[in-house]
Scaffold this motif. Sequence first.
Motif, PDB file in Angstrom:
ATOM      1  N   GLY A   1       8.448  71.257 -14.261  1.00 42.04           N
ATOM      2  CA  GLY A   1       7.595  71.563 -13.457  1.00 42.04           C
ATOM      3  C   GLY A   1       6.623  72.828 -14.003  1.00 42.04           C
ATOM      4  O   GLY A   1       6.730  73.344 -15.179  1.00 42.04           O
ATOM      5  N   LEU A   2       5.551  72.947 -13.270  1.00 36.62           N
ATOM      6  CA  LEU A   2       4.498  73.908 -13.657  1.00 36.62           C
ATOM      7  C   LEU A   2       4.443  75.015 -12.515  1.00 36.62           C
ATOM      8  O   LEU A   2       4.426  74.416 -11.353  1.00 36.62           O
ATOM      9  CB  LEU A   2       3.085  73.176 -13.697  1.00 36.62           C
ATOM     10  CG  LEU A   2       2.957  72.567 -15.166  1.00 36.62           C
ATOM     11  CD1 LEU A   2       1.665  71.837 -15.245  1.00 36.62           C
ATOM     12  CD2 LEU A   2       3.114  73.221 -16.373  1.00 36.62           C
ATOM     13  N   ALA A   3       4.241  76.354 -12.889  1.00 39.68           N
ATOM     14  CA  ALA A   3       4.100  77.203 -11.633  1.00 39.68           C
ATOM     15  C   ALA A   3       3.212  78.362 -12.180  1.00 39.68           C
ATOM     16  O   ALA A   3       3.257  78.694 -13.217  1.00 39.68           O
ATOM     17  CB  ALA A   3       5.622  77.849 -11.460  1.00 39.68           C
ATOM     18  N   LEU A   4       2.338  78.889 -11.231  1.00 41.43           N
ATOM     19  CA  LEU A   4       1.609  80.095 -11.291  1.00 41.43           C
ATOM     20  C   LEU A   4       2.270  81.229 -10.920  1.00 41.43           C
ATOM     21  O   LEU A   4       2.784  81.215  -9.739  1.00 41.43           O
ATOM     22  CB  LEU A   4       0.424  79.910 -10.550  1.00 41.43           C
ATOM     23  CG  LEU A   4      -0.590  80.969 -10.275  1.00 41.43           C
ATOM     24  CD1 LEU A   4      -1.434  80.931 -11.746  1.00 41.43           C
ATOM     25  CD2 LEU A   4      -1.535  81.006  -9.367  1.00 41.43           C
ATOM     26  N   VAL A   5       2.542  81.967 -12.006  1.00 41.53           N
ATOM     27  CA  VAL A   5       3.574  83.202 -11.769  1.00 41.53           C
ATOM     28  C   VAL A   5       2.785  84.369 -12.082  1.00 41.53           C
ATOM     29  O   VAL A   5       1.858  84.372 -12.962  1.00 41.53           O
ATOM     30  CB  VAL A   5       4.761  83.088 -12.409  1.00 41.53           C
ATOM     31  CG1 VAL A   5       5.777  81.863 -11.884  1.00 41.53           C
ATOM     32  CG2 VAL A   5       4.702  82.909 -13.757  1.00 41.53           C
ATOM     33  N   ASP A   6       3.332  85.617 -11.799  1.00 39.11           N
ATOM     34  CA  ASP A   6       2.877  87.077 -12.226  1.00 39.11           C
ATOM     35  C   ASP A   6       3.178  87.096 -13.668  1.00 39.11           C
ATOM     36  O   ASP A   6       4.028  86.565 -14.411  1.00 39.11           O
ATOM     37  CB  ASP A   6       3.409  88.177 -11.279  1.00 39.11           C
ATOM     38  CG  ASP A   6       3.322  88.158  -9.831  1.00 39.11           C
ATOM     39  OD1 ASP A   6       2.444  87.230  -9.606  1.00 39.11           O
ATOM     40  OD2 ASP A   6       3.967  88.689  -8.989  1.00 39.11           O
ATOM     41  N   ALA A   7       2.217  87.984 -14.284  1.00 38.48           N
ATOM     42  CA  ALA A   7       2.357  88.076 -15.752  1.00 38.48           C
ATOM     43  C   ALA A   7       3.506  88.585 -16.543  1.00 38.48           C
ATOM     44  O   ALA A   7       3.753  88.248 -17.658  1.00 38.48           O
ATOM     45  CB  ALA A   7       1.078  88.971 -16.130  1.00 38.48           C
ATOM     46  N   GLY A   8       4.464  89.303 -15.693  1.00 37.94           N
ATOM     47  CA  GLY A   8       5.547  89.614 -16.280  1.00 37.94           C
ATOM     48  C   GLY A   8       6.660  88.699 -16.483  1.00 37.94           C
ATOM     49  O   GLY A   8       7.840  88.913 -16.766  1.00 37.94           O
ATOM     50  N   HIS A   9       6.354  87.513 -16.014  1.00 38.07           N
ATOM     51  CA  HIS A   9       7.319  86.329 -16.365  1.00 38.07           C
ATOM     52  C   HIS A   9       6.944  84.991 -16.857  1.00 38.07           C
ATOM     53  O   HIS A   9       7.365  83.979 -16.564  1.00 38.07           O
ATOM     54  CB  HIS A   9       7.725  86.021 -14.577  1.00 38.07           C
ATOM     55  CG  HIS A   9       8.136  87.056 -13.815  1.00 38.07           C
ATOM     56  ND1 HIS A   9       9.541  87.319 -13.651  1.00 38.07           N
ATOM     57  CD2 HIS A   9       7.484  87.829 -13.066  1.00 38.07           C
ATOM     58  CE1 HIS A   9       9.584  88.399 -12.805  1.00 38.07           C
ATOM     59  NE2 HIS A   9       8.683  88.665 -12.441  1.00 38.07           N
ATOM     60  N   LEU A  10       5.916  85.571 -18.218  1.00 38.66           N
ATOM     61  CA  LEU A  10       5.537  84.619 -18.854  1.00 38.66           C
ATOM     62  C   LEU A  10       6.159  84.017 -20.147  1.00 38.66           C
ATOM     63  O   LEU A  10       5.978  82.956 -20.588  1.00 38.66           O
ATOM     64  CB  LEU A  10       4.197  84.827 -19.197  1.00 38.66           C
ATOM     65  CG  LEU A  10       3.262  85.243 -17.952  1.00 38.66           C
ATOM     66  CD1 LEU A  10       1.803  85.637 -18.709  1.00 38.66           C
ATOM     67  CD2 LEU A  10       3.022  83.956 -17.103  1.00 38.66           C
ATOM     68  N   SER A  11       7.209  84.948 -20.547  1.00 38.38           N
ATOM     69  CA  SER A  11       7.990  84.605 -21.811  1.00 38.38           C
ATOM     70  C   SER A  11       8.901  83.345 -21.429  1.00 38.38           C
ATOM     71  O   SER A  11       9.487  83.233 -20.665  1.00 38.38           O
ATOM     72  CB  SER A  11       8.838  85.747 -22.199  1.00 38.38           C
ATOM     73  OG  SER A  11       8.086  87.160 -22.146  1.00 38.38           O
ATOM     74  N   ILE A  12       8.973  82.745 -22.830  1.00 38.46           N
ATOM     75  CA  ILE A  12       9.744  81.457 -22.941  1.00 38.46           C
ATOM     76  C   ILE A  12      11.294  82.006 -22.744  1.00 38.46           C
ATOM     77  O   ILE A  12      11.597  83.033 -23.446  1.00 38.46           O
ATOM     78  CB  ILE A  12       9.506  80.709 -24.197  1.00 38.46           C
ATOM     79  CG1 ILE A  12       8.264  80.211 -24.495  1.00 38.46           C
ATOM     80  CG2 ILE A  12      10.695  79.668 -24.427  1.00 38.46           C
ATOM     81  CD1 ILE A  12       7.899  79.197 -23.424  1.00 38.46           C
ATOM     82  N   GLY A  13      11.869  81.499 -21.780  1.00 39.94           N
ATOM     83  CA  GLY A  13      13.465  81.634 -21.647  1.00 39.94           C
ATOM     84  C   GLY A  13      13.483  82.524 -20.279  1.00 39.94           C
ATOM     85  O   GLY A  13      14.608  82.783 -19.993  1.00 39.94           O
TER      86      GLY A  13
END
Length: 371
Positions: free
Chosen positions: A331-343
């Motif tokens: 899926g795709l999700a809009l999340v806070d910037a602290g949770h953007l890293s692959i893995g």
Amino acid sequence: MDKLKRTPLYESHLKLKGRMVEFGGWEMPVQYSGLVEEHNAVRNGVGIFDVSHMGEVEVRGKDAKRFVQHIITNDVDRIGKNEIQYAVMCYENGGVVDDTLVYKRDEDSYLIIINAGNIDKDVEWMERAISEMEFEVEFSHISHDTGEIALQGPKAEELLQKCVDFDLSALKFFNFAEDINIFGVSCLVSRSGYTGEDGFEIYASSGEIEKVWNGLLDKGREYNIHPCGLGARDTLRFEANLPLYGHELTEEISPLEAGYGFCVRLDKEEFIGMESLKLQRDLGLKRKVVGFELVDRGIARAGYEVLDEEGEIIGHVTTGYKSPTVGKSIGLALVDAGHLSIGSGFYIQIRKKRVGAKVISRKFLTKNYAR
């Protein structure tokens, strides 16, 4: 409740036993033979979609280019005659009015394709932009007079070539040609689509589009052509990481946050929303749309909450499916910037259960566009 609108192919859908649903104020087929079957037909062969619910406006005149540049985030100086550009229209705050395709006929003539559920809003917004800046343009809303079909899949060119005397191999990706005769109907044909596969979008008058639809279905029998509904259209576009207005792009989600910065040209002279988007870029994005894969059983649907390890809400799912092609719940999700890293890991609240997920690349599959 307002009466639902119908495309010129409505009766054809009933004959084909399409299951009709409401979508953006329109009565449209969600599926015919089944979502997965239709999805796989496009990935492996050829499918045909009625997209006559989409909106079309024409802009002509001495200020046409200046007006188009004013309302879109992209830069039409980067494309030539008979080329297409993906672009977004933004409000002053950087939120999205709509995402569009801009067909450049010439420096002073453009066709702009807008989303079905936004037609009235978009037209009003564009007309207001014309009057506020006193652009000298001829603005024509031609949605009612225009029908559109999408022919998509690896067999699309071979099938369509049997129906035209125009060399389709000469039509490159995101290019178009006009006055193409298809079953006696004059059509605009573009090499474009919303599936991640090679294919064409065909425009004709609303009174004649049914001839094209029926002709392609008949000629397509030897290719096992499938009429396809909105369900497969959504799963196909999602796998190809293409946005759906109201999900990845909204009045509250900017194109930068959605991850479509490639169509935001902050180096051009001006456009509506430019200053807000520059500020977002300079201050750094506080949230962004990421791809994810569930590591536990379940399917994440649009709107489901995304949680961190402490159970705090950090975003929401914009689109989620058990991917027919990839075979995983992604899926795709809009999340806070602290949770953007692959893995990076997080949880998705699926009904009463928290299901584990991890961030993955949004390149869920390789697009098969003709180059």
